[in-house]
Design a protein around this motif. Sequence first.
Motif, PDB file in Angstrom:
ATOM      1  N   ASP A  62       0.835  -1.212   0.000  1.00  0.00           N
ATOM      2  CA  ASP A  62       0.000   0.000   0.000  1.00  0.00           C
ATOM      3  C   ASP A  62       0.865   1.256   0.000  1.00  0.00           C
ATOM      4  O   ASP A  62       0.562   2.236  -0.698  1.00  0.00           O
ATOM      5  N   LEU A  63       1.945   1.237   0.772  1.00  0.00           N
ATOM      6  CA  LEU A  63       2.849   2.386   0.792  1.00  0.00           C
ATOM      7  C   LEU A  63       3.482   2.607  -0.574  1.00  0.00           C
ATOM      8  O   LEU A  63       3.584   3.745  -1.045  1.00  0.00           O
ATOM      9  N   ALA A  64       3.897   1.510  -1.229  1.00  0.00           N
ATOM     10  CA  ALA A  64       4.500   1.638  -2.563  1.00  0.00           C
ATOM     11  C   ALA A  64       3.488   2.180  -3.565  1.00  0.00           C
ATOM     12  O   ALA A  64       3.832   2.994  -4.432  1.00  0.00           O
ATOM     13  N   THR A  65       2.241   1.739  -3.441  1.00  0.00           N
ATOM     14  CA  THR A  65       1.204   2.230  -4.351  1.00  0.00           C
ATOM     15  C   THR A  65       0.908   3.707  -4.118  1.00  0.00           C
ATOM     16  O   THR A  65       0.706   4.476  -5.058  1.00  0.00           O
ATOM     17  N   THR A  66       0.896   4.105  -2.843  1.00  0.00           N
ATOM     18  CA  THR A  66       0.602   5.502  -2.516  1.00  0.00           C
ATOM     19  C   THR A  66       1.734   6.438  -2.924  1.00  0.00           C
ATOM     20  O   THR A  66       1.502   7.512  -3.484  1.00  0.00           O
ATOM     21  N   VAL A  67       2.965   6.021  -2.684  1.00  0.00           N
ATOM     22  CA  VAL A  67       4.109   6.889  -2.950  1.00  0.00           C
ATOM     23  C   VAL A  67       4.579   6.792  -4.396  1.00  0.00           C
ATOM     24  O   VAL A  67       4.856   7.795  -5.049  1.00  0.00           O
ATOM     25  N   GLY A  68       4.671   5.551  -4.908  1.00  0.00           N
ATOM     26  CA  GLY A  68       5.266   5.357  -6.222  1.00  0.00           C
ATOM     27  C   GLY A  68       4.285   5.139  -7.350  1.00  0.00           C
ATOM     28  O   GLY A  68       4.705   4.960  -8.484  1.00  0.00           O
ATOM     29  N   GLY A  69       2.990   5.083  -7.063  1.00  0.00           N
ATOM     30  CA  GLY A  69       2.012   4.880  -8.127  1.00  0.00           C
ATOM     31  C   GLY A  69       1.575   3.437  -8.212  1.00  0.00           C
ATOM     32  O   GLY A  69       2.213   2.535  -7.657  1.00  0.00           O
ATOM     33  N   PRO A  70       0.496   3.166  -8.920  1.00  0.00           N
ATOM     34  CA  PRO A  70      -0.078   1.813  -8.972  1.00  0.00           C
ATOM     35  C   PRO A  70       0.789   0.807  -9.713  1.00  0.00           C
ATOM     36  O   PRO A  70       0.590  -0.389  -9.577  1.00  0.00           O
ATOM     37  N   ASN A  71       1.742   1.263 -10.527  1.00  0.00           N
ATOM     38  CA  ASN A  71       2.557   0.342 -11.315  1.00  0.00           C
ATOM     39  C   ASN A  71       3.884   0.013 -10.653  1.00  0.00           C
ATOM     40  O   ASN A  71       4.766  -0.577 -11.293  1.00  0.00           O
ATOM     41  N   ASN A  72       4.063   0.417  -9.427  1.00  0.00           N
ATOM     42  CA  ASN A  72       5.317   0.152  -8.718  1.00  0.00           C
ATOM     43  C   ASN A  72       5.270  -1.271  -8.161  1.00  0.00           C
ATOM     44  O   ASN A  72       4.723  -1.519  -7.091  1.00  0.00           O
ATOM     45  N   THR A  73       5.857  -2.220  -8.877  1.00  0.00           N
ATOM     46  CA  THR A  73       5.815  -3.640  -8.486  1.00  0.00           C
ATOM     47  C   THR A  73       7.108  -4.103  -7.834  1.00  0.00           C
ATOM     48  O   THR A  73       7.204  -5.271  -7.439  1.00  0.00           O
ATOM     49  N   ASN A  74       8.096  -3.221  -7.711  1.00  0.00           N
ATOM     50  CA  ASN A  74       9.366  -3.646  -7.122  1.00  0.00           C
ATOM     51  C   ASN A  74       9.196  -4.051  -5.663  1.00  0.00           C
ATOM     52  O   ASN A  74       9.807  -5.016  -5.196  1.00  0.00           O
ATOM     53  N   VAL A  75       8.356  -3.312  -4.942  1.00  0.00           N
ATOM     54  CA  VAL A  75       8.165  -3.614  -3.521  1.00  0.00           C
ATOM     55  C   VAL A  75       7.527  -4.987  -3.344  1.00  0.00           C
ATOM     56  O   VAL A  75       7.849  -5.712  -2.409  1.00  0.00           O
ATOM     57  N   ILE A  76       6.627  -5.359  -4.246  1.00  0.00           N
ATOM     58  CA  ILE A  76       6.014  -6.695  -4.157  1.00  0.00           C
ATOM     59  C   ILE A  76       7.081  -7.776  -4.288  1.00  0.00           C
ATOM     60  O   ILE A  76       7.074  -8.776  -3.552  1.00  0.00           O
ATOM     61  N   ALA A  77       8.021  -7.567  -5.203  1.00  0.00           N
ATOM     62  CA  ALA A  77       9.115  -8.534  -5.357  1.00  0.00           C
ATOM     63  C   ALA A  77       9.961  -8.596  -4.096  1.00  0.00           C
ATOM     64  O   ALA A  77      10.391  -9.680  -3.668  1.00  0.00           O
ATOM     65  N   TYR A  78      10.211  -7.449  -3.468  1.00  0.00           N
ATOM     66  CA  TYR A  78      10.984  -7.434  -2.233  1.00  0.00           C
ATOM     67  C   TYR A  78      10.228  -8.124  -1.098  1.00  0.00           C
ATOM     68  O   TYR A  78      10.837  -8.807  -0.258  1.00  0.00           O
ATOM     69  N   VAL A  79       8.921  -7.958  -1.057  1.00  0.00           N
ATOM     70  CA  VAL A  79       8.109  -8.628  -0.032  1.00  0.00           C
ATOM     71  C   VAL A  79       8.202 -10.149  -0.194  1.00  0.00           C
ATOM     72  O   VAL A  79       8.364 -10.893   0.776  1.00  0.00           O
ATOM     73  N   VAL A  80       8.123 -10.605  -1.442  1.00  0.00           N
ATOM     74  CA  VAL A  80       8.192 -12.051  -1.705  1.00  0.00           C
ATOM     75  C   VAL A  80       9.526 -12.622  -1.243  1.00  0.00           C
ATOM     76  O   VAL A  80       9.580 -13.656  -0.563  1.00  0.00           O
ATOM     77  N   SER A  81      10.619 -11.951  -1.597  1.00  0.00           N
ATOM     78  CA  SER A  81      11.936 -12.458  -1.200  1.00  0.00           C
ATOM     79  C   SER A  81      12.144 -12.346   0.303  1.00  0.00           C
ATOM     80  O   SER A  81      12.740 -13.232   0.930  1.00  0.00           O
ATOM     81  N   GLY A  82      11.652 -11.254   0.911  1.00  0.00           N
ATOM     82  CA  GLY A  82      11.808 -11.087   2.354  1.00  0.00           C
ATOM     83  C   GLY A  82      11.065 -12.143   3.146  1.00  0.00           C
ATOM     84  O   GLY A  82      11.596 -12.693   4.115  1.00  0.00           O
ATOM     85  N   VAL A  83       9.851 -12.455   2.733  1.00  0.00           N
ATOM     86  CA  VAL A  83       9.084 -13.499   3.414  1.00  0.00           C
ATOM     87  C   VAL A  83       9.710 -14.864   3.170  1.00  0.00           C
ATOM     88  O   VAL A  83       9.606 -15.774   3.997  1.00  0.00           O
ATOM     89  N   GLY A  84      10.404 -15.020   2.036  1.00  0.00           N
ATOM     90  CA  GLY A  84      11.118 -16.271   1.794  1.00  0.00           C
ATOM     91  C   GLY A  84      12.179 -16.525   2.850  1.00  0.00           C
ATOM     92  O   GLY A  84      12.336 -17.649   3.336  1.00  0.00           O
ATOM     93  N   PHE A  85      12.916 -15.484   3.248  1.00  0.00           N
ATOM     94  CA  PHE A  85      13.896 -15.635   4.326  1.00  0.00           C
ATOM     95  C   PHE A  85      13.208 -15.925   5.652  1.00  0.00           C
ATOM     96  O   PHE A  85      13.705 -16.717   6.460  1.00  0.00           O
ATOM     97  N   LEU A  86      12.072 -15.299   5.892  1.00  0.00           N
ATOM     98  CA  LEU A  86      11.326 -15.554   7.124  1.00  0.00           C
ATOM     99  C   LEU A  86      10.840 -17.004   7.172  1.00  0.00           C
ATOM    100  O   LEU A  86      10.926 -17.665   8.205  1.00  0.00           O
ATOM    101  N   GLY A  87      10.340 -17.497   6.040  1.00  0.00           N
ATOM    102  CA  GLY A  87       9.877 -18.881   5.995  1.00  0.00           C
ATOM    103  C   GLY A  87      11.003 -19.872   6.171  1.00  0.00           C
ATOM    104  O   GLY A  87      10.810 -20.959   6.730  1.00  0.00           O
ATOM    105  N   ALA A  88      12.210 -19.513   5.698  1.00  0.00           N
ATOM    106  CA  ALA A  88      13.353 -20.421   5.860  1.00  0.00           C
ATOM    107  C   ALA A  88      13.669 -20.654   7.331  1.00  0.00           C
ATOM    108  O   ALA A  88      14.142 -21.728   7.712  1.00  0.00           O
ATOM    109  N   GLY A  89      13.375 -19.651   8.167  1.00  0.00           N
ATOM    110  CA  GLY A  89      13.608 -19.831   9.596  1.00  0.00           C
ATOM    111  C   GLY A  89      12.644 -20.807  10.241  1.00  0.00           C
ATOM    112  O   GLY A  89      12.924 -21.318  11.328  1.00  0.00           O
ATOM    113  N   ALA A  90      11.516 -21.084   9.583  1.00  0.00           N
ATOM    114  CA  ALA A  90      10.539 -22.031  10.134  1.00  0.00           C
ATOM    115  C   ALA A  90      10.838 -23.468   9.740  1.00  0.00           C
ATOM    116  O   ALA A  90      10.215 -24.398  10.256  1.00  0.00           O
TER     117      ALA A  90
END
Length: 245
Positions: A62-90
């Motif tokens: 939501d922050l990326a959409t508000t600040v960078g516009g609706p086409n800012n998909t880089n943050v979604i990619a970062y969220v996916v990779s970040g949660v991947g590291f979190l899941g590896a800890g489980a």
Amino acid sequence: MPNPWLHWWTDSVSLLAQPTYPRLLLAMLLGSVIGAERQWRQRAAGLRTNTLVCFGAAAFVDLATTVGGPNNTNVIAYVVSGVGFLGAGAIMKDGGSIRGLNTAATLWCSAAVGACAGAGEMLDAVFVTILLVTINLALRPLSRVIDKRSLAATRNVGIYRLVIISSREHEKAVSALILRSLAARPLTLRELRTEETEESDEVLIQAVVESGNRDKLLVEKLAAELKVDPSVTGVEWAETSLDAD
């Protein structure tokens, strides 16, 4: 004279009317639904963890959409990779088996739900949540049925449980000895775990092995080899099944 309560109510309604707040509230609600099912099954990542992952993913998107516009998909990619590291800890390795893969996958899907909500795709977020909870609830008993039928289909497969008694200080050495002995034989390790005993200086090491041709002699020779080692106090073995406790 202006009414302060009316002014407060007007400000509150205007805040809730902004698209950010419904998205974050929906993400928190859906994350709690996913986490409640995990908490009920006493998994490592339960109610709070899944809610936080879902809510955090929605907040970032939501922050990326508000600040960078609706086409800012880089943050979604970062969220996916970040949660991947979190899941590896489980994910934890327990002897010859690995636990936590389903928990890690659920966290990953919780982030996907949050990303959908944060991007304003409310119906997609709800639909993904329904499918995710259905998968965790319905496919679990189905997978057990498939495992049982698969095991029954291979009639020549033998499952054996070995119980090795060792001193606590030699636990790691005996576990390594078991793995070396299995590597030299056509036996597959299904499970390896350590349990406490009433004696404070002793542990029970349980190994569940599979023989492709139901050869009890192989297991008998394995038990005899382990018994010779001075670190091993005693060895017992018996034929069992994967469903046995």
